[in-house]
Design a protein around this motif. Structure first.
Motif, PDB file in Angstrom:
ATOM      1  N   GLY A  35       0.872  -1.266   0.047  1.00  0.00           N
ATOM      2  CA  GLY A  35       0.117   0.039   0.002  1.00  0.00           C
ATOM      3  C   GLY A  35       0.898   1.282   0.082  1.00  0.00           C
ATOM      4  N   THR A  36       2.186   1.329   0.188  1.00  0.00           N
ATOM      5  CA  THR A  36       3.060   2.251   0.041  1.00  0.00           C
ATOM      6  C   THR A  36       3.702   2.474  -1.160  1.00  0.00           C
ATOM      7  OG1 THR A  36       4.951   0.673   0.926  1.00  0.00           O
ATOM      8  CG2 THR A  36       3.556   2.228   2.576  1.00  0.00           C
ATOM      9  N   GLN A  37       4.088   3.528  -1.417  1.00  0.00           N
ATOM     10  CA  GLN A  37       4.794   3.754  -2.518  1.00  0.00           C
ATOM     11  C   GLN A  37       6.014   2.838  -2.885  1.00  0.00           C
ATOM     12  OE1 GLN A  37       7.276   7.205  -3.537  1.00  0.00           O
ATOM     13  NE2 GLN A  37       6.501   7.359  -5.670  1.00  0.00           N
ATOM     14  N   GLY A  38       6.626   2.677  -1.669  1.00  0.00           N
ATOM     15  CA  GLY A  38       7.851   1.879  -1.902  1.00  0.00           C
ATOM     16  C   GLY A  38       7.450   0.481  -2.181  1.00  0.00           C
ATOM     17  N   TYR A  39       6.286  -0.004  -1.480  1.00  0.00           N
ATOM     18  CA  TYR A  39       5.831  -1.426  -2.089  1.00  0.00           C
ATOM     19  C   TYR A  39       5.650  -1.530  -3.407  1.00  0.00           C
ATOM     20  CZ  TYR A  39       4.519  -6.183  -1.555  1.00  0.00           C
ATOM     21  OH  TYR A  39       4.374  -7.501  -1.901  1.00  0.00           O
ATOM     22  N   ASP A  40       5.057  -0.373  -4.025  1.00  0.00           N
ATOM     23  CA  ASP A  40       4.630  -0.655  -5.434  1.00  0.00           C
ATOM     24  C   ASP A  40       6.085  -0.829  -6.203  1.00  0.00           C
ATOM     25  OD1 ASP A  40       1.920  -0.069  -5.342  1.00  0.00           O
ATOM     26  OD2 ASP A  40       2.260   1.923  -5.072  1.00  0.00           O
ATOM     27  N   VAL A  41       7.069  -0.240  -5.689  1.00  0.00           N
ATOM     28  CA  VAL A  41       8.297  -0.243  -6.514  1.00  0.00           C
ATOM     29  C   VAL A  41       8.683  -1.798  -6.396  1.00  0.00           C
ATOM     30  CG1 VAL A  41      10.920   0.112  -6.331  1.00  0.00           C
ATOM     31  CG2 VAL A  41       8.983   2.060  -6.220  1.00  0.00           C
ATOM     32  N   THR A  42       8.610  -2.401  -4.970  1.00  0.00           N
ATOM     33  CA  THR A  42       9.122  -3.734  -4.824  1.00  0.00           C
ATOM     34  C   THR A  42       8.027  -4.516  -5.769  1.00  0.00           C
ATOM     35  OG1 THR A  42       9.242  -3.159  -2.582  1.00  0.00           O
ATOM     36  CG2 THR A  42       8.935  -5.519  -3.113  1.00  0.00           C
ATOM     37  N   THR A  43       6.711  -4.233  -5.982  1.00  0.00           N
ATOM     38  CA  THR A  43       5.681  -5.149  -6.919  1.00  0.00           C
ATOM     39  C   THR A  43       6.504  -5.236  -8.372  1.00  0.00           C
ATOM     40  OG1 THR A  43       4.188  -4.702  -5.609  1.00  0.00           O
ATOM     41  CG2 THR A  43       3.544  -5.524  -7.685  1.00  0.00           C
ATOM     42  N   VAL A  44       6.959  -4.071  -8.734  1.00  0.00           N
ATOM     43  CA  VAL A  44       7.453  -4.014 -10.200  1.00  0.00           C
ATOM     44  C   VAL A  44       8.824  -4.600 -10.221  1.00  0.00           C
ATOM     45  CG1 VAL A  44       8.065  -2.527 -12.014  1.00  0.00           C
ATOM     46  CG2 VAL A  44       6.064  -1.919 -10.529  1.00  0.00           C
ATOM     47  N   LEU A  45       9.629  -4.404  -9.059  1.00  0.00           N
ATOM     48  CA  LEU A  45      10.995  -5.023  -8.994  1.00  0.00           C
ATOM     49  C   LEU A  45      11.001  -6.390  -9.074  1.00  0.00           C
ATOM     50  CD1 LEU A  45      13.574  -3.866  -6.640  1.00  0.00           C
ATOM     51  CD2 LEU A  45      13.052  -6.442  -6.658  1.00  0.00           C
ATOM     52  N   GLY A  46       9.891  -7.103  -8.140  1.00  0.00           N
ATOM     53  CA  GLY A  46       9.697  -8.420  -8.395  1.00  0.00           C
ATOM     54  C   GLY A  46       9.182  -8.968  -9.476  1.00  0.00           C
ATOM     55  N   THR A  47       8.386  -8.211 -10.273  1.00  0.00           N
ATOM     56  CA  THR A  47       8.095  -8.884 -11.628  1.00  0.00           C
ATOM     57  C   THR A  47       9.332  -8.644 -12.612  1.00  0.00           C
ATOM     58  OG1 THR A  47       5.936  -7.959 -11.148  1.00  0.00           O
ATOM     59  CG2 THR A  47       6.265  -8.584 -13.380  1.00  0.00           C
ATOM     60  N   VAL A  48      10.078  -7.621 -12.442  1.00  0.00           N
ATOM     61  CA  VAL A  48      11.261  -7.625 -13.401  1.00  0.00           C
ATOM     62  C   VAL A  48      12.279  -8.651 -13.156  1.00  0.00           C
ATOM     63  CG1 VAL A  48      13.193  -6.348 -13.889  1.00  0.00           C
ATOM     64  CG2 VAL A  48      11.089  -5.301 -13.706  1.00  0.00           C
ATOM     65  N   LEU A  49      12.210  -9.187 -11.859  1.00  0.00           N
ATOM     66  CA  LEU A  49      13.327 -10.012 -11.327  1.00  0.00           C
ATOM     67  C   LEU A  49      12.551 -11.586 -11.641  1.00  0.00           C
ATOM     68  CD1 LEU A  49      15.962 -10.984  -9.524  1.00  0.00           C
ATOM     69  CD2 LEU A  49      14.192 -10.570  -7.674  1.00  0.00           C
ATOM     70  N   GLY A  50      11.509 -11.800 -11.416  1.00  0.00           N
ATOM     71  CA  GLY A  50      11.004 -13.116 -11.454  1.00  0.00           C
ATOM     72  C   GLY A  50       9.801 -13.602 -12.023  1.00  0.00           C
ATOM     73  N   SER A  51       9.142 -12.833 -12.860  1.00  0.00           N
ATOM     74  CA  SER A  51       7.796 -13.235 -13.263  1.00  0.00           C
ATOM     75  C   SER A  51       7.948 -13.409 -14.909  1.00  0.00           C
ATOM     76  CB  SER A  51       6.873 -12.089 -13.285  1.00  0.00           C
ATOM     77  OG  SER A  51       5.670 -12.762 -12.466  1.00  0.00           O
ATOM     78  N   GLY A  52       7.862 -14.700 -15.191  1.00  0.00           N
ATOM     79  CA  GLY A  52       7.832 -14.866 -16.792  1.00  0.00           C
ATOM     80  C   GLY A  52       8.925 -15.202 -17.285  1.00  0.00           C
ATOM     81  N   ARG A  53       9.119 -15.677 -18.512  1.00  0.00           N
ATOM     82  CA  ARG A  53      10.357 -16.260 -19.140  1.00  0.00           C
ATOM     83  C   ARG A  53      11.371 -15.193 -19.478  1.00  0.00           C
ATOM     84  NH1 ARG A  53       9.749 -21.511 -21.786  1.00  0.00           N
ATOM     85  NH2 ARG A  53      11.063 -20.718 -23.457  1.00  0.00           N
ATOM     86  N   GLY A  54      10.673 -13.976 -19.603  1.00  0.00           N
ATOM     87  CA  GLY A  54      11.509 -12.696 -19.871  1.00  0.00           C
ATOM     88  C   GLY A  54      12.268 -12.059 -18.615  1.00  0.00           C
ATOM     89  N   SER A  55      11.959 -12.630 -17.381  1.00  0.00           N
ATOM     90  CA  SER A  55      12.324 -11.990 -16.351  1.00  0.00           C
ATOM     91  C   SER A  55      14.009 -12.313 -16.047  1.00  0.00           C
ATOM     92  CB  SER A  55      11.808 -12.782 -15.015  1.00  0.00           C
ATOM     93  OG  SER A  55      12.102 -14.135 -14.945  1.00  0.00           O
ATOM     94  N   ARG A  56      14.554 -11.572 -15.310  1.00  0.00           N
ATOM     95  CA  ARG A  56      16.259 -11.732 -15.002  1.00  0.00           C
ATOM     96  C   ARG A  56      16.385 -13.287 -14.560  1.00  0.00           C
ATOM     97  NH1 ARG A  56      19.041  -5.977 -13.123  1.00  0.00           N
ATOM     98  NH2 ARG A  56      18.472  -4.827 -15.043  1.00  0.00           N
ATOM     99  N   LEU A  57      15.746 -13.562 -13.786  1.00  0.00           N
ATOM    100  CA  LEU A  57      15.973 -14.737 -13.016  1.00  0.00           C
ATOM    101  C   LEU A  57      15.887 -15.942 -14.111  1.00  0.00           C
ATOM    102  CD1 LEU A  57      14.307 -14.779  -9.536  1.00  0.00           C
ATOM    103  CD2 LEU A  57      16.844 -14.684 -10.131  1.00  0.00           C
ATOM    104  N   TYR A  58      14.732 -15.838 -14.834  1.00  0.00           N
ATOM    105  CA  TYR A  58      14.842 -16.816 -15.837  1.00  0.00           C
ATOM    106  C   TYR A  58      15.537 -16.767 -16.967  1.00  0.00           C
ATOM    107  CZ  TYR A  58      12.652 -20.418 -19.020  1.00  0.00           C
ATOM    108  OH  TYR A  58      12.176 -21.344 -19.800  1.00  0.00           O
ATOM    109  N   GLN A  59      15.949 -15.630 -17.514  1.00  0.00           N
ATOM    110  CA  GLN A  59      17.001 -15.411 -18.460  1.00  0.00           C
ATOM    111  C   GLN A  59      18.482 -15.736 -17.896  1.00  0.00           C
ATOM    112  OE1 GLN A  59      16.681 -14.404 -21.526  1.00  0.00           O
ATOM    113  NE2 GLN A  59      14.637 -14.904 -21.532  1.00  0.00           N
ATOM    114  N   ARG A  60      18.588 -15.538 -16.742  1.00  0.00           N
ATOM    115  CA  ARG A  60      20.224 -15.691 -16.246  1.00  0.00           C
ATOM    116  C   ARG A  60      20.205 -17.295 -16.063  1.00  0.00           C
ATOM    117  NH1 ARG A  60      23.099 -11.474 -14.560  1.00  0.00           N
ATOM    118  NH2 ARG A  60      24.630 -13.166 -13.759  1.00  0.00           N
ATOM    119  N   LEU A  61      19.384 -17.630 -14.931  1.00  0.00           N
ATOM    120  CA  LEU A  61      19.418 -18.963 -14.213  1.00  0.00           C
ATOM    121  C   LEU A  61      18.921 -20.288 -14.838  1.00  0.00           C
ATOM    122  CD1 LEU A  61      18.965 -18.017 -10.713  1.00  0.00           C
ATOM    123  CD2 LEU A  61      21.232 -17.992 -11.921  1.00  0.00           C
ATOM    124  N   ALA A  62      17.677 -19.948 -15.449  1.00  0.00           N
ATOM    125  CA  ALA A  62      16.952 -21.113 -16.330  1.00  0.00           C
ATOM    126  C   ALA A  62      17.630 -21.183 -17.865  1.00  0.00           C
ATOM    127  CB  ALA A  62      15.563 -21.113 -16.260  1.00  0.00           C
TER     128      ALA A  62
END
Lengths: 429, 447
Positions: free
Chosen positions: A265-292
């Motif tokens: 509910g805070t602006q900081g957590y909105d950043v976390t939500t987008v950050l988490g999606t960049v990091l780990g949601s979907g095949r285009g995410s950093r974790l998938y691209q780098r580790l998988a």
């Protein structure tokens, strides 16, 4: 870019006893969703009473003064409806979606168990549901590989005495030790109209709902002295990572990396939500691209990152990966940590940001595509932020997050000293 | 405190509405769409006759491997570029597989639907299927299945299926294959399966606000380069009932729960008694208030949940009961579960129970069919089972008209408690003696 994430009408009122009522009319389908958020979760449980909020969720289906044991389910399903309830650290929610002509039945049932549960609660019911909850614990946490990861992560993230230190499922010893009177007291304390939000979405209108709410809930007494949960907003930094390694009957090494971020509910957590999606949601995410895909050290179906949307303390961000055959836990752990570390040093590109925002937009509209999804969302914003209309702000807030904000948050909160690392190792045969 | 003591009756019933269905032939394929006015989200789903039933015996898991391989690059771009392109639209490529069909779909805000279908078609019609990628995907899928099979359930399911249908048939083997069958797949198996089943046009299913969607343009995209006609799908198969009850013990040392899977064969999807039979299943085990859940969870406290149901595809069906029960009560839970199946078969259902079952199933047709994803699934059912546009409205009428006599007769005819195969996955050393002593049937160890 949408101006609002909630383009439907919202009308609210508050009964004299403090019950807040939220209505959003939508005549598209002949159904209504009824949703109650009670502002009580496992964060309210004192030491020795863990698991109470969740066990109570079970007891709420077992009868009240005018509703016989198991009749609640029978009446809602007999009306063609779907129903359930969930408990988490923050709150307990109860919900049913019924064909619109059964709205009044749903409200009557909810009022009866809000105001009339204690006299109907018997030792037999308590004993039976305690057994059911123990079976739930076995099925969800004990009998499956890695099933206890959440139970282990919470005490690593939050110190003793913090409201999120213990898991909602609780301790079986605490549940065994409690008597009937203790549970009756729990209901009397927290299940009061002024501690709840009633939301109705669908084929009805505000005038009808307000009148029915007054008819069924209006006679219930407010409770003046509802105790607050302990304040968990500040979690003191320890200056060193919390590390736990578990050897268990699991098929491959798995690593969880977790951090405390900001409250939902805070602006900081909105950043976390987008950050988490960049990091780990979907095949285009950093974790998938780098580790998988890139290094191919992680199993593709089991790599990801997500925030846990908790509102009363810095909420967790969790990243996880499971080793491909032949890859050691150490290598996986180093790889996972490196990708998380790089959020602070390798700027998020416009393409990464757009991808994350597009996925979040679809996720938001999927939640909004059903009356039950909308009702739960409005109940959340009314309960946690005092105004259901603030639901409209979330999607625009995600879409406004910048790459610079993500890098700043990563540098500030995702450092190695603030990290929780949980590793599972397979038993040696 | 004052509560209203009288339970309110229902208000004025609303008319049942399933969204308007639009069917057309366009660009060499079939389009089936539902109009959801004002809905911001849309789903497009390409339905192909490439379900698990099309996999050769010994090649189980082919469709699941191909599903993953579709995203490993196309004729136009590599895997990373493809992932970034489709996720930039806000969707992932969702694939699904059952016995009768293979489904590929996208879910996006409606203004991105055309672009998303272009990418869907690109992956389905022109995947790169580079041999090295296919082998890696195969190995990953075998590993994923090994992980999944470490959970309780998949082994028991596989043992039950083989016992009911015979492992010499494709439908006697697991829907997604097993770790060994997947590990044995070759590159050619995958490319041949693709060329056989993924180039035919199939049916494009669309759920969304059709005033903002150009169905002809979507069809042209989805069916571009496709060819080949429909292939005979085969009729219902005859599956014999077991001559006696048997308990098959699958060892899971140290397990704190026993996984129960009980079952026997039942009729295929188009059988004329489908509605009364499934209502009998609902009364016995399909709802929270059903007989099994009431007794085993709410009265005994043996489990977190238990269900029983009839499930069917175009060619076969099965009745099954499934649960996870505390290890110490494995035998009594099994005895009482079989007891409820027998009681239902012998004495049928009551009006009180049936009233709940038919109202619930009928009401679910309004309550659960809201999202574009749910509507697309409902349209897929129409296509796979050759059902008319007003199927859901007619089903609702049939459910509401079913009598105690119809449903009790179906229970008597289609439940076979004496032919149940009972698979127990749990700590064999702990539960074996009690299972033998239960007298329910011969106890054999799965090897």
């Amino acid at each position: 870019m949408p101006d609002s994430g909630f383009p439907w009408p919202i009308e609210t009122t508050r009964l004299d006893n403090g019950l807040r009522v939220v209505v959003s009319e939508d005549r598209t389908a002949p159904a209504v969703a009824v949703n109650l958020w009670y502002d009580v979760g496992s964060r309210h449980e004192p030491a020795g009473q863990t698991g109470f909020a969740h066990l109570f969720e079970h007891l709420m289906f077992e009868g009240s003064v005018n509703v016989a044991k198991t009749e609640h389910m029978k009446l809602i399903q007999g009306a063609g409806g779907s129903l359930n309830a969930t408990t988490n650290p923050d709150r307990t929610n109860y919900f049913e979606t019924v064909p619109a002509e059964h709205l009044e039945l749903a409200l009557w049932l909810e009022a009866d168990r809000m105001g009339g549960l204690v006299p109907a609660l018997t030792q037999e019911t308590l004993d039976n549901q305690r057994d059911v909850v123990k079976n739930e614990r076995r099925q969800r946490y004990e009998n499956v590989p890695y099933g206890d990861a959440w139970l282990r992560l919470l005490p690593l993230l939050y110190p003793p005495g913090h409201p999120y230190h213990h898991a909602t499922i609780g301790s079986m010893a605490d549940l065994n030790a409690a008597d009937l009177a203790t549970f009756q007291e729990f209901h009397s304390t927290y299940y009061a109209p002024n501690n709840a939000v009633l939301t109705v979405v669908g084929d009805t209108d505000a005038a009808e709902v307000f009148a029915l709410a007054d008819k069924y809930f209006g006679g219930l007494a407010a409770r003046a002295d509802i105790p607050a949960a302990p304040d968990g907003r500040t979690v003191p930094a320890t200056g060193r990572p919390a590390v736990e390694t578990v050897t268990a009957d699991v098929p491959a090494p798995r690593v969880y990396v977790a951090h405390r971020t900001h409250p939902f509910g805070t602006q900081g957590y909105d950043v976390t939500t987008v950050l988490g999606t960049v990091l780990g949601s979907g095949r285009g995410s950093r974790l998938y691209q780098r580790l998988a895909d890139g290094e191919r050290i992680a199993q593709p179906d089991l790599v990801g990152a997500y925030g846990v949307d908790l509102a009363h303390a810095p909420a967790p961000l969790i990243a996880t990966a499971t080793a491909r055959p032949g890859v050691s836990a150490e290598r996986l752990r180093d790889g996972l940590a490196e990708v998380v570390d790089e959020l602070a040093t390798v700027p998020v590109t416009a393409a990464e940001l757009d991808r994350a925002k597009a996925l979040l937009s679809t996720m938001w509209w999927r939640q909004m595509s059903t009356v039950d999804g909308r009702a739960d969302t409005l109940g959340r914003y009314a309960t946690q932020f005092g105004d259901p209309a603030r639901a409209a702000d979330r999607l625009p807030a995600w879409l406004a997050v910048t790459a610079e904000q993500i890098a700043e948050q990563a540098a500030e909160l995702l450092g190695a000293a603030d990290r929780v690392i949980l590793t599972y190792l397979p038993e040696e045969n | 405190m004052s509560l209203i003591t009288t339970r309110p009756g229902p208000g004025a019933a609303r008319a049942y509405r399933f969204p308007q269905v639009v069917r057309r032939t366009a660009a060499g394929g079939q389009v089936v769409a539902a109009h959801l006015p004002g809905q911001n989200l849309a789903v497009a789903l390409l339905l192909l006759d490439g379900g698990a039933g099309r996999e050769p015996v010994g090649k189980e898991g082919l469709g699941a491997v191909l599903a993953k391989a579709l995203e490993e690059g196309t004729a136009q771009r590599d895997a990373t570029a493809y992932a970034l392109a489709i996720e930039a639209l806000g969707t992932e490529l969702a694939t699904g597989l059952d016995w009768d069909s293979f489904q590929v779909s996208v879910q996006v805000p409606v203004d991105r639907l055309t672009a998303a279908v272009e990418l869907l078609a690109e992956a389905v019609r022109t995947p790169r299927l580079d041999p090295a990628d296919v082998l890696r995907v195969r190995d990953d899928e075998a590993t994923a299945l090994r992980m999944d099979w470490a959970n309780p359930g998949p082994r028991a399911d596989a043992v039950l299926r083989a016992e009911l249908f015979g492992a010499q048939h494709r439908w006697g083997r697991p829907l997604y294959g097993d770790p060994d069958s997947v590990a044995a797949l070759e590159v050619d198996d995958v490319t041949v399966f693709h060329s056989e089943w993924f180039i035919r046009p199939g049916t494009l299913v669309v759920a969304g606000d059709l005033e903002r969607i150009d169905l002809d343009a979507l069809a042209a995209t989805a069916f571009a380069g496709a060819g080949g006609g429909p292939v005979e799908r085969g009729g219902p198969v005859e599956v014999p009932l077991a001559g006696q009850r048997r308990i098959i013990l699958v060892d899971r040392p140290g397990s704190v729960q026993s996984t129960l899977r009980l079952g026997h064969p039942s009729p295929h999807r188009a059988h004329p008694d489908h509605v009364p039979m499934t209502l009998a299943g609902t009364v016995l085990g399909g709802a929270f208030t059903s007989r099994l859940n009431h007794l085993i969870r709410e009265v005994r406290g043996y489990t977190y949940g238990i269900r029983g149901d009839f499930a069917s595809s175009r060619r076969f069906g099965r009745f099954a009961v499934s649960s996870g029960v505390q290890t110490a009560v494995t035998a009594p839970a099994l005895v009482e579960s079989v007891g409820e199946v027998s009681r239902t078969q012998l004495t049928g259902v009551t009006e009180d129970e049936l009233e709940v079952a038919r109202s619930w199933r009928a009401g679910q047709l309004s309550v659960e069919l809201q999202s574009p994803r749910a509507i697309a699934a409902a349209l897929s059912t129409l296509v796979v089972h050759d059902l008319p546009d007003d199927y859901h409205a007619r089903l609702r009428e049939q459910l509401l008209a079913a009598t105690v006599e119809d449903v009790s007769a179906a229970a008597a005819t289609y439940l076979h408690p004496e032919s149940l195969t009972m698979v127990i996955e749990g700590d064999a050393a702990v539960v074996r003696d009690e299972l033998v002593a239960s007298g329910l049937g011969e106890v054999v160890d799965h090897t």
